[in-house]
Design a protein around this motif. Structure first.
Motif, mmCIF file in Angstrom:
data_model
loop_
_atom_site.group_PDB
_atom_site.id
_atom_site.type_symbol
_atom_site.label_atom_id
_atom_site.label_comp_id
_atom_site.label_asym_id
_atom_site.label_seq_id
_atom_site.Cartn_x
_atom_site.Cartn_y
_atom_site.Cartn_z
ATOM 1 N N ARG A 195 43.474 15.647 -13.759
ATOM 2 C CA ARG A 195 42.590 16.274 -14.738
ATOM 3 C C ARG A 195 42.053 15.195 -15.660
ATOM 4 N N ASP A 233 38.915 18.598 -12.708
ATOM 5 C CA ASP A 233 40.278 18.965 -12.340
ATOM 6 C C ASP A 233 40.358 19.153 -10.834
ATOM 7 N N GLU A 234 41.490 19.676 -10.347
ATOM 8 C CA GLU A 234 41.715 19.794 -8.901
ATOM 9 C C GLU A 234 40.765 20.781 -8.231
ATOM 10 N N ASN A 235 40.030 21.567 -8.990
ATOM 11 C CA ASN A 235 39.073 22.517 -8.427
ATOM 12 C C ASN A 235 37.637 22.008 -8.466
ATOM 13 N N SER A 236 37.429 20.816 -8.975
ATOM 14 C CA SER A 236 36.085 20.259 -9.099
ATOM 15 C C SER A 236 35.557 19.787 -7.745
#
Length: 107
Positions: free
Chosen positions: A6, A17-20
């Motif tokens: 992050r 973050d890990e969802n980007s």
């Protein structure tokens, strides 16, 4: 969060973050056309039409009257570089121009 990274901006708001959505250059190299209706296959492990793309850019001075564009196609685990326009090879100019091939994978 079980894994990932992050990154926060100067104002304290979450930037990545890990969802980007991110992308990475997974291949960069020099290719030269063949002046025939043929193609070269360059291995790029992990690249597929669903998770990446490829393109070519001219090197140095580019003559608009003599140099023609190479065409790329992403296939499973590789990139094909064509010296002509696919689907119209009988009408297409062939080229032996040298360009930089760049393959990008989306994550």
């Amino acid at each position: 969060m079980s894994y990932g990274i992050r990154v926060w901006g100067g104002d304290g708001s979450l930037q990545v973050d890990e969802n980007s959505f991110t992308m990475r250059v997974v291949y960069s190299g020099i290719v030269t056309g063949t002046n025939t209706t043929s193609y070269q296959t360059i291995s790029v492990p992990g690249l597929t039409p669903e998770n990446g793309t490829a393109f070519v850019v001219p090197l140095g001075t580019y003559s608009q009257t003599q140099d023609k564009q190479l065409e790329t196609e992403v296939i499973a685990g590789a990139v094909r570089v064509y010296s002509y326009i696919r689907g119209r090879e009988q009408y297409s100019n062939k080229t032996a121009v040298t360009m930089r091939l760049i393959a990008i994978r989306f994550f």
